[in-house]
Design a protein around this motif. Structure first.
Motif, PDB file in Angstrom:
ATOM      1  N   GLU A 198       0.828  -1.210   0.000  1.00 27.61           N
ATOM      2  CA  GLU A 198       0.000   0.000   0.000  1.00 27.61           C
ATOM      3  C   GLU A 198       0.859   1.255   0.000  1.00 27.61           C
ATOM      4  N   MET A 199       1.907   1.243   0.806  1.00 28.42           N
ATOM      5  CA  MET A 199       2.779   2.407   0.918  1.00 28.42           C
ATOM      6  C   MET A 199       3.431   2.739  -0.423  1.00 28.42           C
ATOM      7  N   THR A 200       3.980   1.741  -1.082  1.00 30.73           N
ATOM      8  CA  THR A 200       4.657   1.999  -2.351  1.00 30.73           C
ATOM      9  C   THR A 200       3.660   2.341  -3.453  1.00 30.73           C
ATOM     10  N   ALA A 201       2.472   1.712  -3.422  1.00 31.39           N
ATOM     11  CA  ALA A 201       1.440   2.037  -4.410  1.00 31.39           C
ATOM     12  C   ALA A 201       0.977   3.484  -4.263  1.00 31.39           C
ATOM     13  N   ALA A 202       1.059   4.008  -3.026  1.00 33.89           N
ATOM     14  CA  ALA A 202       0.647   5.388  -2.772  1.00 33.89           C
ATOM     15  C   ALA A 202       1.743   6.390  -3.092  1.00 33.89           C
ATOM     16  N   GLY A 203       2.889   5.910  -3.579  1.00 34.84           N
ATOM     17  CA  GLY A 203       3.949   6.808  -4.000  1.00 34.84           C
ATOM     18  C   GLY A 203       5.051   7.032  -2.982  1.00 34.84           C
ATOM     19  N   PHE A 204       5.012   6.326  -1.846  1.00 36.30           N
ATOM     20  CA  PHE A 204       6.089   6.455  -0.866  1.00 36.30           C
ATOM     21  C   PHE A 204       7.295   5.638  -1.336  1.00 36.30           C
ATOM     22  N   VAL A 205       8.477   6.155  -1.031  1.00 38.99           N
ATOM     23  CA  VAL A 205       9.706   5.529  -1.520  1.00 38.99           C
ATOM     24  C   VAL A 205      10.587   5.115  -0.344  1.00 38.99           C
ATOM     25  N   ALA A 206      11.672   4.392  -0.676  1.00 36.47           N
ATOM     26  CA  ALA A 206      12.653   3.923   0.307  1.00 36.47           C
ATOM     27  C   ALA A 206      12.007   3.138   1.444  1.00 36.47           C
ATOM     28  N   PRO A 207      11.094   2.190   1.148  1.00 37.94           N
ATOM     29  CA  PRO A 207      10.403   1.470   2.225  1.00 37.94           C
ATOM     30  C   PRO A 207      11.354   0.556   2.997  1.00 37.94           C
ATOM     31  N   GLU A 208      11.076   0.408   4.275  1.00 38.66           N
ATOM     32  CA  GLU A 208      11.805  -0.524   5.127  1.00 38.66           C
ATOM     33  C   GLU A 208      10.814  -1.197   6.075  1.00 38.66           C
ATOM     34  N   HIS A 209      11.138  -2.423   6.474  1.00 40.37           N
ATOM     35  CA  HIS A 209      10.341  -3.152   7.459  1.00 40.37           C
ATOM     36  C   HIS A 209      11.300  -3.699   8.500  1.00 40.37           C
ATOM     37  N   ARG A 210      11.099  -3.314   9.749  1.00 38.79           N
ATOM     38  CA  ARG A 210      11.965  -3.753  10.834  1.00 38.79           C
ATOM     39  C   ARG A 210      11.128  -4.401  11.936  1.00 38.79           C
ATOM     40  N   LEU A 211      11.711  -5.381  12.618  1.00 40.00           N
ATOM     41  CA  LEU A 211      11.037  -6.104  13.688  1.00 40.00           C
ATOM     42  C   LEU A 211      11.841  -5.993  14.978  1.00 40.00           C
ATOM     43  N   TYR A 212      11.130  -5.915  16.099  1.00 39.12           N
ATOM     44  CA  TYR A 212      11.743  -5.812  17.419  1.00 39.12           C
ATOM     45  C   TYR A 212      11.046  -6.818  18.332  1.00 39.12           C
ATOM     46  N   THR A 213      11.796  -7.496  19.166  1.00 39.12           N
ATOM     47  CA  THR A 213      11.221  -8.488  20.066  1.00 39.12           C
ATOM     48  C   THR A 213      11.518  -8.113  21.516  1.00 39.12           C
ATOM     49  N   SER A 214      10.505  -8.220  22.363  1.00 35.28           N
ATOM     50  CA  SER A 214      10.668  -7.991  23.798  1.00 35.28           C
ATOM     51  C   SER A 214       9.840  -9.022  24.546  1.00 35.28           C
ATOM     52  N   VAL A 215      10.166  -9.229  25.809  1.00 38.34           N
ATOM     53  CA  VAL A 215       9.482 -10.214  26.638  1.00 38.34           C
ATOM     54  C   VAL A 215       8.991  -9.534  27.914  1.00 38.34           C
ATOM     55  N   HIS A 216       7.760  -9.820  28.306  1.00 38.07           N
ATOM     56  CA  HIS A 216       7.137  -9.191  29.465  1.00 38.07           C
ATOM     57  C   HIS A 216       6.514 -10.261  30.357  1.00 38.07           C
ATOM     58  N   GLU A 217       6.663 -10.096  31.663  1.00 37.24           N
ATOM     59  CA  GLU A 217       5.970 -10.958  32.619  1.00 37.24           C
ATOM     60  C   GLU A 217       4.647 -10.297  32.997  1.00 37.24           C
ATOM     61  N   ARG A 218       3.572 -11.089  32.944  1.00 41.45           N
ATOM     62  CA  ARG A 218       2.248 -10.558  33.253  1.00 41.45           C
ATOM     63  C   ARG A 218       1.598 -11.381  34.355  1.00 41.45           C
ATOM     64  N   SER A 219       1.117 -10.695  35.397  1.00 36.79           N
ATOM     65  CA  SER A 219       0.328 -11.364  36.415  1.00 36.79           C
ATOM     66  C   SER A 219      -1.031 -11.735  35.830  1.00 36.79           C
ATOM     67  N   THR A 220      -1.805 -12.507  36.591  1.00 35.89           N
ATOM     68  CA  THR A 220      -3.147 -12.864  36.116  1.00 35.89           C
ATOM     69  C   THR A 220      -3.951 -11.616  35.802  1.00 35.89           C
ATOM     70  N   SER A 221      -3.967 -10.666  36.719  1.00 31.71           N
ATOM     71  CA  SER A 221      -4.777  -9.464  36.509  1.00 31.71           C
ATOM     72  C   SER A 221      -4.266  -8.643  35.334  1.00 31.71           C
ATOM     73  N   ALA A 222      -2.936  -8.573  35.171  1.00 29.71           N
ATOM     74  CA  ALA A 222      -2.387  -7.813  34.047  1.00 29.71           C
ATOM     75  C   ALA A 222      -2.688  -8.492  32.715  1.00 29.71           C
ATOM     76  N   LEU A 223      -2.695  -9.840  32.712  1.00 23.36           N
ATOM     77  CA  LEU A 223      -3.029 -10.556  31.482  1.00 23.36           C
ATOM     78  C   LEU A 223      -4.494 -10.344  31.122  1.00 23.36           C
ATOM     79  N   LEU A 224      -5.366 -10.371  32.128  1.00 26.09           N
ATOM     80  CA  LEU A 224      -6.784 -10.087  31.879  1.00 26.09           C
ATOM     81  C   LEU A 224      -6.960  -8.674  31.348  1.00 26.09           C
ATOM     82  N   GLY A 225      -6.197  -7.736  31.912  1.00 21.91           N
ATOM     83  CA  GLY A 225      -6.283  -6.361  31.440  1.00 21.91           C
ATOM     84  C   GLY A 225      -5.893  -6.233  29.984  1.00 21.91           C
ATOM     85  N   LEU A 226      -4.853  -6.969  29.582  1.00 21.72           N
ATOM     86  CA  LEU A 226      -4.439  -6.936  28.178  1.00 21.72           C
ATOM     87  C   LEU A 226      -5.548  -7.462  27.279  1.00 21.72           C
TER      88      LEU A 226
END
Length: 274
Positions: A198-226
């Motif tokens: 979509e980006m290149t079809a719309a005329g944007f140039v020099a496209p890049e795709h980058r990925l980042y990975t992180s790890v989080h500990e979630r309590s029961t309540s925090a997991l429910l909140g997510l």
């Protein structure tokens, strides 16, 4: 037909993007932020001049805003939901160079051109028939665009299976793009991805795709909140949602009361032609 399928969600995407404002404080507490390296990579790619402001589309409660503003970049935020914007303004109260405008990006008219437009976890809510034209209209020649999303995964496959089975017992289909969605996310990478095409079809140039990975500990309540912060769960009828989340809580408690969540953050970069 299970809950969570399109037949049980009559709201259009344009209306559903306001569903997060129903409990903006809960959303703000439950959602993780974004990797510091991503913020730096976006700023490096954009090469903003000193004190040149950035434009944030769909700023929500400021999960990305704070990181960019604290890097010394003035930020103009466009947020369509007044309830989300209220939390955003409170969180940015000590950052005077953050400006918040309550408006739909599709109809908002910038008073200037920007060297950077970024959007965190919200570009898919902007009308696809208008978003790329609106982005080009807001950007200076050679201006950069940065679009990024968090994708969540349970590190424990056994726990994911038990939680998925709980949803099935309650007749609830796993909402797409949520913690338990078994599909690969991001679904495609680089030139094969929809965002890149979509980006290149719309005329944007020099496209890049980058990925980042992180790890989080979630309590029961925090997991429910997510889970409760996802639009797919918010759109469920109240009683089925409560019943399945209650069972999720019992299962996670039995698992030790916490779970490890892996987050893959997907960033797409591009720029307008000069």
């Amino acid at each position: 037909m299970p809950y969570g399928t399109p037949g049980h969600d009559p709201a259009s995407a344009r209306l559903r993007r306001h569903i997060f404002g129903d409990d903006a404080e809960q959303y703000d507490t439950a959602r993780p932020g974004y990797p510091p390296q991503l913020v730096q990579d976006v700023l490096d790619f954009s090469a903003l001049a000193a004190r040149d402001p950035a434009l944030e589309v769909g700023a929500g409660t400021g999960k990305a805003t704070l990181a960019f503003a604290r890097s010394g970049v003035p930020v103009t935020c466009v947020e369509p939901d007044v309830r989300m914007a209220r939390v955003l303004r409170r969180r940015c109260a000590e950052l005077p160079e953050v400006t918040v405008e309550v408006a739909d990006f599709e109809s908002w008219r910038p008073g200037r051109r920007y060297g950077l437009l970024y959007c965190a976890q919200a570009w898919h809510w902007v009308d696809p028939a208008a978003r790329w034209d609106r982005a080009r209209a807001a950007l200076s020649p050679g201006g950069a665009i940065g679009l990024f999303w968090n994708h969540w995964f349970l590190s424990s496959g056994e726990l994911a299976e038990r939680l998925t089975a709980a949803h099935a017992r309650h007749g609830i289909e796993i909402p797409a793009d949520t913690l338990l969605d078994p599909r690969p996310r991001p679904a495609r990478r680089g030139p094969e991805s929809r965002q890149w095409r979509e980006m290149t079809a719309a005329g944007f140039v020099a496209p890049e795709h980058r990925l980042y990975t992180s790890v989080h500990e979630r309590s029961t309540s925090a997991l429910l909140g997510l889970l409760a912060s996802y639009g797919g769960y918010r759109a469920l009828p109240a009683r089925p949602r409560e019943r399945v989340l209650d069972e999720v809580a019992r299962i996670v408690d039995a698992h030790g009361g916490h779970a490890q969540v892996r987050v893959i953050t997907s960033l797409f970069l591009g720029r307008t032609a000069r």
